[in-house]
Design a protein around this motif. Structure first.
Motif, mmCIF file in Angstrom:
data_model
loop_
_atom_site.group_PDB
_atom_site.id
_atom_site.type_symbol
_atom_site.label_atom_id
_atom_site.label_comp_id
_atom_site.label_asym_id
_atom_site.label_seq_id
_atom_site.Cartn_x
_atom_site.Cartn_y
_atom_site.Cartn_z
ATOM 1 N N GLY A 161 5.170 -8.484 -2.710
ATOM 2 C CA GLY A 161 5.967 -7.736 -3.213
ATOM 3 C C GLY A 161 4.895 -6.290 -3.517
ATOM 4 N N GLU A 162 3.496 -6.282 -3.384
ATOM 5 C CA GLU A 162 2.545 -5.279 -3.540
ATOM 6 C C GLU A 162 2.706 -4.606 -2.265
ATOM 7 O OE1 GLU A 162 -0.509 -3.094 -5.358
ATOM 8 O OE2 GLU A 162 1.095 -4.225 -6.286
ATOM 9 N N LEU A 163 2.533 -5.296 -0.992
ATOM 10 C CA LEU A 163 2.593 -4.763 0.234
ATOM 11 C C LEU A 163 3.882 -4.017 0.685
ATOM 12 C CD1 LEU A 163 0.910 -7.568 2.327
ATOM 13 C CD2 LEU A 163 -0.239 -5.528 1.556
ATOM 14 N N LEU B 263 6.723 1.028 1.223
ATOM 15 C CA LEU B 263 8.165 1.752 1.113
ATOM 16 C C LEU B 263 7.691 3.161 0.306
ATOM 17 C CD1 LEU B 263 10.509 -0.893 0.242
ATOM 18 C CD2 LEU B 263 10.429 0.218 2.303
ATOM 19 N N HIS B 264 6.842 2.933 -0.826
ATOM 20 C CA HIS B 264 6.594 4.061 -1.653
ATOM 21 C C HIS B 264 5.255 4.808 -1.569
ATOM 22 C CE1 HIS B 264 10.200 2.610 -3.468
ATOM 23 N NE2 HIS B 264 9.873 1.362 -3.533
ATOM 24 N N PRO C 12 3.382 5.067 1.565
ATOM 25 C CA PRO C 12 3.294 4.707 3.143
ATOM 26 C C PRO C 12 1.639 5.528 3.513
ATOM 27 C CG PRO C 12 4.832 6.757 2.710
ATOM 28 C CD PRO C 12 4.828 6.119 1.416
ATOM 29 N N ALA C 13 1.315 6.363 2.876
ATOM 30 C CA ALA C 13 -0.066 6.997 3.388
ATOM 31 C C ALA C 13 -1.118 6.048 2.918
ATOM 32 C CB ALA C 13 -0.168 8.152 2.524
ATOM 33 N N SER C 14 -1.098 5.017 2.104
ATOM 34 C CA SER C 14 -1.944 4.196 1.631
ATOM 35 C C SER C 14 -1.905 2.593 2.304
ATOM 36 C CB SER C 14 -1.954 3.752 0.176
ATOM 37 O OG SER C 14 -2.279 4.901 -0.485
ATOM 38 N N TYR C 15 -0.930 2.553 3.100
ATOM 39 C CA TYR C 15 -0.367 1.030 3.749
ATOM 40 C C TYR C 15 -1.586 0.836 4.922
ATOM 41 C CZ TYR C 15 1.963 -2.432 6.286
ATOM 42 O OH TYR C 15 2.383 -3.572 6.870
ATOM 43 N N GLN C 16 -2.001 -0.286 4.974
ATOM 44 C CA GLN C 16 -2.716 -0.583 6.064
ATOM 45 C C GLN C 16 -1.933 -1.265 6.935
ATOM 46 O OE1 GLN C 16 -6.011 -0.133 6.090
ATOM 47 N NE2 GLN C 16 -5.816 0.912 4.291
ATOM 48 N N PRO C 17 -2.038 -0.800 8.370
ATOM 49 C CA PRO C 17 -0.998 -1.250 9.372
ATOM 50 C C PRO C 17 -1.107 -2.719 9.635
ATOM 51 C CG PRO C 17 -2.230 0.977 9.956
ATOM 52 C CD PRO C 17 -2.887 0.416 8.630
ATOM 53 N N TYR C 18 0.203 -3.567 9.808
ATOM 54 C CA TYR C 18 0.146 -4.916 10.142
ATOM 55 C C TYR C 18 -0.223 -5.715 8.950
ATOM 56 C CZ TYR C 18 -0.291 -2.971 14.625
ATOM 57 O OH TYR C 18 -0.056 -2.003 15.985
ATOM 58 N N SER C 19 -0.304 -5.032 7.580
ATOM 59 C CA SER C 19 -0.550 -6.102 6.431
ATOM 60 C C SER C 19 0.577 -6.857 6.165
ATOM 61 C CB SER C 19 -0.581 -5.099 5.172
ATOM 62 O OG SER C 19 -1.824 -4.317 5.703
ATOM 63 N N ILE C 20 2.023 -6.451 6.449
ATOM 64 C CA ILE C 20 3.142 -7.158 5.961
ATOM 65 C C ILE C 20 3.369 -8.319 7.214
ATOM 66 C CG2 ILE C 20 5.649 -7.151 5.827
ATOM 67 C CD1 ILE C 20 5.486 -4.545 4.351
ATOM 68 N N GLU C 21 3.014 -8.100 8.470
ATOM 69 C CA GLU C 21 3.070 -8.742 9.426
ATOM 70 C C GLU C 21 2.260 -10.032 9.194
ATOM 71 O OE1 GLU C 21 3.734 -4.828 11.584
ATOM 72 O OE2 GLU C 21 2.980 -5.581 9.707
ATOM 73 N N HIS C 22 0.784 -9.657 8.993
ATOM 74 C CA HIS C 22 -0.096 -10.749 8.681
ATOM 75 C C HIS C 22 0.148 -11.643 7.584
ATOM 76 C CE1 HIS C 22 -3.436 -7.993 10.830
ATOM 77 N NE2 HIS C 22 -2.434 -8.713 11.852
ATOM 78 N N LEU C 23 0.770 -11.230 6.541
ATOM 79 C CA LEU C 23 1.121 -12.022 5.294
ATOM 80 C C LEU C 23 2.501 -12.976 5.657
ATOM 81 C CD1 LEU C 23 0.568 -12.952 2.883
ATOM 82 C CD2 LEU C 23 2.014 -11.206 1.841
ATOM 83 N N SER C 24 3.415 -12.097 6.333
ATOM 84 C CA SER C 24 4.927 -12.825 6.289
ATOM 85 C C SER C 24 4.742 -13.808 7.402
ATOM 86 C CB SER C 24 5.820 -11.778 7.022
ATOM 87 O OG SER C 24 5.331 -11.192 8.124
#
Length: 254
Positions: free
Chosen positions: A100-102, A107-108, A110-122
Motif C-alpha cells: 500500500g505504501e508503494l 500514484l500520489h 510519483p517524484a518520490s517513487y523508486q523505479p521497479y519497487s512495485i515490480e520487485h515486491l509484487s
C-alpha cells in the motif's frame, strides 16, 4: 485529500493485523472475521486507487493484495500450531502495508517513487499467493473431496491474473504478455491436476507449483524484455533443479 491517502497504507496494515488478531483470539467468529478481512482492505485499496475501476492498473493494485490475503486466509486454516498462524498474520499485514505504501507513492507522490519497487515486491507476493492458494486447494481436495475440475478452474483464473499482472507491471506489452499468460496458466493448471495424484503432501505440491511459477515468470520476463541469454537460462535451470531436489528429497510421501 493527500493526507487521507497518506494514512491509507497504515490503515490497511492496522486493519489487517487487528482482524487477524480478532479471529485468532476468538473475538470474532471466522464467518464474520474473514469476510471483513477481505472486504475492508479491498475498500481501502480501492479508495487509495481513487476507484478508477476502468483501468487494469486499478485491478492489479487492488487485486494483487486481495488475492494474497485470500490465499493467506486459506493457508492459515491448514496450519495447526499457533506460532505459524501468528507468523502468517504478521507477514500478511506487513506485506499489505508495504504494498500500500508503494502504491501510494506511485500514484500520489510519483517524484518520490523508486523505479521497479512495485515490480520487485509484487513478484514474491505473487509467488507466495500461488504457494498459499495451491496448498489450500490441495488440502481442500484431500479433506473435503471437492471436484478437481472445479478447483482447477478456480486455480487457473487466479494464476491467469497473477501471470498477466506480473508481466504487465514489468512493463511487458499486452500483445507479448497475453500469450505467455495463457501458456503459463495452461501449464500451471495441468501441473496442479497432475500433482493431486502424487503421493506427496499438499505443502510439497504447493512448493513445486510455486517453484514452477517462479521459473516460468523469470524466463518469460527476461524473454519479453530481451534479457534472456544462455547464462540466464542456465542459472534458472540449475537453481530450479537444486530447489526441486530439496523439495522432493525432504517431502513426506503418503
Amino acid at each position: 485529500m493527500v493526507i487521507i491517502h497518506r494514512a491509507t497504507p497504515f490503515a490497511i496494515g492496522l486493519v489487517t493485523a487487528l482482524l487477524f488478531t480478532a479471529v485468532l483470539l476468538g473475538w470474532l467468529p471466522v464467518a464474520i472475521g474473514f469476510p471483513l478481512l477481505l472486504l475492508l482492505p479491498f475498500l481501502l485499496f480501492s479508495r487509495l486507487c481513487q476507484w478508477s475501476g476502468r483501468t487494469f492498473q486499478f485491478w492489479y493494485f487492488v487485486g494483487t493484495p486481495v488475492v494474497f490475503l485470500l490465499s493467506s486466509i486459506g493457508f492459515l486454516l491448514l496450519l495447526e500450531d499457533s506460532v505459524s498462524r501468528w507468523a502468517l498474520a504478521g507477514l500478511a499485514a506487513s506485506l499489505l502495508f508495504v504494498f500500500g505504501e508503494l502504491v501510494f507513492v506511485y500514484l500520489h507522490l510519483p517524484a518520490s517513487y523508486q523505479p521497479y519497487s512495485i515490480e520487485h515486491l509484487s513478484l514474491p507476493m505473487n509467488i507466495l499467493s500461488v504457494f498459499f492458494l495451491s496448498a489450500t486447494f490441495f488440502g481442500t481436495n484431500l479433506f473435503l473431496q471437492l471436484p478437481l475440475p472445479l478447483l482447477s478452474i478456480a486455480f487457473a483464473l487466479v494464476v491467469m491474473f497473477l501471470v498477466f499482472g506480473t508481466l504487465w507491471v514489468s512493463k511487458v506489452s499486452f500483445t507479448q504478455a497475453m500469450p505467455y499468460a495463457l501458456a503459463g496458466t495452461l501449464l500451471a493448471t495441468q501441473l496442479f491436476a497432475v500433482l493431486t495424484y502424487l503421493p506427496t503432501g499438499y505443502y510439497t505440491n504447493a512448493a513445486l507449483l510455486a517453484l514452477y511459477f517462479y521459473l516460468f515468470l523469470g524466463c518469460t520476463r527476461a524473454q519479453s524484455l530481451a534479457r534472456l541469454s544462455k547464462d540466464v537460462v542456465k542459472r534458472y535451470v540449475i537453481f530450479g533443479a537444486l530447489l526441486g531436489a530439496v523439495i522432493l528429497g525432504s517431502a513426506r510421501w503418503i
